[in-house]
Design a protein around this motif. Structure first.
Motif, short mmCIF file in Angstrom:
data_model
loop_
_atom_site.label_atom_id
_atom_site.label_comp_id
_atom_site.label_asym_id
_atom_site.label_seq_id
_atom_site.Cartn_x
_atom_site.Cartn_y
_atom_site.Cartn_z
N ALA A 1 0.84 -1.21 0.00
CA ALA A 1 0.00 0.00 0.00
C ALA A 1 0.87 1.25 0.00
N GLU A 2 1.89 1.27 0.82
CA GLU A 2 2.79 2.43 0.88
C GLU A 2 3.52 2.62 -0.44
N TRP A 3 4.00 1.53 -1.03
CA TRP A 3 4.73 1.59 -2.30
C TRP A 3 3.86 2.16 -3.42
N LEU A 4 2.58 1.78 -3.41
CA LEU A 4 1.66 2.27 -4.44
C LEU A 4 1.07 3.64 -4.12
N GLY A 5 1.17 4.06 -2.86
CA GLY A 5 0.55 5.32 -2.46
C GLY A 5 -0.97 5.20 -2.35
N ILE A 6 -1.41 4.00 -1.99
CA ILE A 6 -2.84 3.71 -1.83
C ILE A 6 -3.07 3.39 -0.36
N PRO A 7 -4.14 3.90 0.24
CA PRO A 7 -4.38 3.59 1.65
C PRO A 7 -4.45 2.09 1.92
N TYR A 8 -3.87 1.70 3.06
CA TYR A 8 -3.87 0.29 3.48
C TYR A 8 -5.29 -0.28 3.48
N TYR B 1 -8.98 -1.28 -14.75
CA TYR B 1 -7.79 -0.58 -15.24
C TYR B 1 -6.77 -0.39 -14.12
N VAL B 2 -7.22 -0.24 -12.87
CA VAL B 2 -6.30 -0.09 -11.74
C VAL B 2 -5.54 -1.40 -11.52
N LEU B 3 -6.25 -2.52 -11.58
CA LEU B 3 -5.60 -3.82 -11.44
C LEU B 3 -4.54 -4.00 -12.53
N ARG B 4 -4.87 -3.65 -13.76
CA ARG B 4 -3.91 -3.78 -14.85
C ARG B 4 -2.69 -2.88 -14.63
N ILE C 1 -1.50 -1.73 -11.74
CA ILE C 1 -0.71 -2.25 -10.62
C ILE C 1 0.08 -3.48 -11.07
N ALA C 2 -0.56 -4.38 -11.83
CA ALA C 2 0.13 -5.57 -12.32
C ALA C 2 1.30 -5.19 -13.21
N TYR C 3 1.10 -4.20 -14.05
CA TYR C 3 2.17 -3.74 -14.94
C TYR C 3 3.34 -3.18 -14.12
N LYS C 4 3.03 -2.37 -13.12
CA LYS C 4 4.07 -1.79 -12.28
C LYS C 4 4.86 -2.87 -11.54
N VAL C 5 4.16 -3.84 -10.99
CA VAL C 5 4.82 -4.94 -10.29
C VAL C 5 5.70 -5.72 -11.26
N ARG C 6 5.18 -6.00 -12.45
CA ARG C 6 5.98 -6.75 -13.43
C ARG C 6 7.25 -5.99 -13.80
N MET C 7 7.13 -4.71 -14.04
CA MET C 7 8.29 -3.92 -14.44
C MET C 7 9.30 -3.75 -13.30
N GLU C 8 8.81 -3.53 -12.09
CA GLU C 8 9.69 -3.25 -10.95
C GLU C 8 10.33 -4.49 -10.34
N PHE C 9 9.61 -5.60 -10.33
CA PHE C 9 10.10 -6.77 -9.60
C PHE C 9 10.40 -7.96 -10.49
#
Length: 94
Positions: A52-59, A75-78, A80-88
């Motif tokens: 939650a902190e990493w995304l800037g979204i409330p816990y 679209y938010v799920l997509r 977030i999934a894209y960000k996780v894929r790129m970052e990790f």
């Protein structure tokens, strides 16, 4: 009884485990989104608080999404999934 459901989101193949005794069938709607966001978070290796902190979204919002109490927009799920894929995932080479 636990079953698996494979979901592809933004290049990530998510193996979603669900409890057939609770859901009675393959998850859909809010329940599928709840399983999906949890699977995406688990791919990142973070706990709910850090995610939650990493995304800037409330816990509380992340928690509500994962428990199926609120439905996140697709679209938010997509995103977030894209960000996780790129970052990790891409950096680890998985």
């Amino acid at each position: 009884m636990r079953d698996d459901y494979i979901l592809e989101i933004e290049g990530m193949n998510l193996n979603i485990e669900y409890d057939r005794t609770k859901d009675e069938k393959e998850p859909t709607g809010k329940r599928l989104t709840a399983y999906a966001i949890k699977a995406v978070r688990e791919q990142s290796g973070m706990n709910r608080k850090d995610f939650a902190e990493w995304l800037g979204i409330p816990y509380r919002t992340i928690s509500d999404w994962e428990h199926g109490e609120r439905q996140m927009p697709d679209y938010v799920l997509r995103l977030i999934a894209y960000k996780v894929r790129m970052e990790f995932i891409e950096k680890r080479g998985d």
